[in-house]
Design a protein around this motif. Sequence first.
Motif: not given
Length: 71
Positions: A10, A14-15, A17-19, A21-22, A25
């Motif tokens: 990344w 931020g990117q 952290w988004e990954k 979370a993904e 999930t």
Amino acid sequence: EKAEKAHFDWENRGQVWEKVAEEITELSAEIVPLLETKTLDAQHKTRIEHELGDVLFTLTQLSRWLGISAE
């Protein structure tokens, strides 16, 4: 290099952290049904292993971006 080949590279924290979370999930989607049935066949186990590996790898990458040892 391995991260880039696996599309786990990344441009900013931020990117990453988004990954994280993904991936959590996706792992949850595999584990939650198991909590209800309490059975684990080989195919389901393989999917959980894959998703858990993605979570661990992504968390390791996050630690790298934060300058913290993953150990």
